[in-house]
Enzyme design. Structure first.
Site, PDB file in Angstrom:
ATOM      1  N   SER A 147      -6.241  -9.343  10.822  1.00 45.68           N
ATOM      2  CA  SER A 147      -7.206 -10.395  11.155  1.00 45.68           C
ATOM      3  C   SER A 147      -6.747 -11.195  12.367  1.00 45.68           C
ATOM      4  O   SER A 147      -5.538 -11.375  12.592  1.00 45.68           O
ATOM      5  CB  SER A 147      -7.374 -11.336   9.954  1.00 45.68           C
ATOM      6  OG  SER A 147      -8.085 -12.506  10.312  1.00 45.68           O
ATOM      7  N   TYR A 172      -4.530 -16.994   3.734  1.00 44.22           N
ATOM      8  CA  TYR A 172      -5.180 -15.727   4.103  1.00 44.22           C
ATOM      9  C   TYR A 172      -4.489 -15.123   5.321  1.00 44.22           C
ATOM     10  O   TYR A 172      -4.122 -13.942   5.331  1.00 44.22           O
ATOM     11  CB  TYR A 172      -6.660 -15.963   4.394  1.00 44.22           C
ATOM     12  CG  TYR A 172      -7.347 -14.765   5.002  1.00 44.22           C
ATOM     13  CD1 TYR A 172      -7.599 -13.632   4.241  1.00 44.22           C
ATOM     14  CD2 TYR A 172      -7.747 -14.763   6.348  1.00 44.22           C
ATOM     15  CE1 TYR A 172      -8.216 -12.516   4.800  1.00 44.22           C
ATOM     16  CE2 TYR A 172      -8.368 -13.661   6.906  1.00 44.22           C
ATOM     17  CZ  TYR A 172      -8.597 -12.539   6.136  1.00 44.22           C
ATOM     18  OH  TYR A 172      -9.198 -11.436   6.690  1.00 44.22           O
TER      19      TYR A 172
END
Length: 340
Positions: A147, A172
């Site tokens: 990501s 995350y």
């Protein structure tokens, strides 16, 4: 091109659905797994699977470790948790898998503040389970989702893969950074290729309802205010889903630099868009103004994302083609049809 059997984890998810669909269209065999959790509306997940020919009454059954739903000869689906240390290894033992595309993960920056354990289970334990299965099954290549969030609040734009990413600002992001480190270790120790893809703000038809595109569209249609964080002073490298998938497919199927087993690539549009301009594009597509609730910066959020895609362009001729105006228009058309 030789037909491959490819395991796609997160096959009922946004990107996993598109990747599975594209692989099937290219003539490959797909084994899809997903736990279909309730992080967001499961009806959308089942609707995506239906597009792949997998009906809900088949997919929602808790299947045993070696059985699966077969659609014709080329698509199978198994409902399974990625972190299941018995079911996943058994899947690898009972199916002849050539390549693995790991797109399953607990997504969402803000949700990681509320339910951190979900991220540990799926993104850490689950990913380790995948690596172990690849190791013991002789898999030659693992492509997995990372990501843009790993870059944190870096001011050095555009973001390059060589940048220091030791300062994630959400759990995350930390799990995605951990995935990259884990993949590096397994490539080094066990000699198989791992390719991490740092996705930049993916959007488009069939997108997750917790993402800005869906939230904004739903609010505007229903005359509700939209939450505009940091008073709108944000920019994102919004990347259309089909451009993302072209990069995933290329890294998965095309030959790559054999001198290096561990690889990382940015996949973005490389054209950052200001949040307020993004909202304006949605307003124009809906022909309706938004009610904006201007708010301070959200915990865990970053001010900007901007991908340098030179590396993946050079290696795989990656070329994003969809601008935000067209991408938003495509999404709104789908949204109106799907949500009636």
């Amino acid at each position: 091109m030789e037909t491959k059997t490819i395991l796609v984890t997160g096959a009922a998810g946004f990107i996993g659905f598109y990747v599975s669909k594209q692989l099937l269209e290219l003539g490959h065999n797909v084994i899809g797994i997903d736990n279909i959790n309730d992080y967001y509306d499961i009806d959308l997940k089942y609707a995506r699977l239906a597009e792949l020919g997998i009906q809900r009454e088949q997919a929602e059954k808790e299947l045993n470790m070696s059985s699966s739903v077969n659609v014709g000869d080329r698509m199978q689906f198994i409902k399974m948790n990625l972190e299941d240390r018995e079911a996943l290894p058994n899947l690898f033992k009972t199916h002849a898998i050539d390549l693995v595309c790991n797109l399953a993960a607990q997504a969402g920056v803000r949700y990681s503040l509320e339910n951190p354990n979900a991220y540990a289970d799926s993104n850490l334990i689950g990913f380790l389970n995948v690596l172990e299965c690849c190791r013991h099954s002789g898999i030659s290549k693992l492509v997995y989702a990372s990501s843009s969030s790993v870059y944190g609040n870096s001011d050095a734009v555009p973001f390059q893969e060589t940048a220091n990413v030791d300062h994630p600002i959400s759990l995350y992001a930390a799990t995605k950074k951990a995935n990259e480190l884990m993949a590096h270790t397994y490539s080094h120790l066990y000699g198989f290729e791992t390719i991490g893809l740092r996705f930049f703000t993916v959007y488009g038809p069939w997108g997750r309802p917790d993402m800005a595109m869906c939230l904004f569209t739903d609010a505007i249609i229903n005359d509700k205010p939209i939450k505009v964080f940091n008073n709108g002073d944000l920019s994102r490298d919004f990347t259309y889903i089909e451009d993302i998938v072209s990069g995933v497919i290329a890294t998965l199927l095309e030959p790559s630099d054999s001198s290096q087993l561990y690889k990382l690539y940015n996949i973005g549009n490389s054209q950052p868009v200001k949040l307020l301009d993004y909202i304006e594009a949605i307003e124009k597509a809906l022909d309706k103004p938004a009610i904006k609730d201007m708010l301070p910066m959200q915990a865990g959020d970053v001010k900007q994302t901007y991908a340098d895609v030179t590396k993946i362009k050079t290696q795989y001729q990656y070329q994003p083609k969809t601008d935000v105006i067209q991408g938003v228009s495509n999404f709104i058309t789908w949204y109106k049809n799907y949500y009636n």
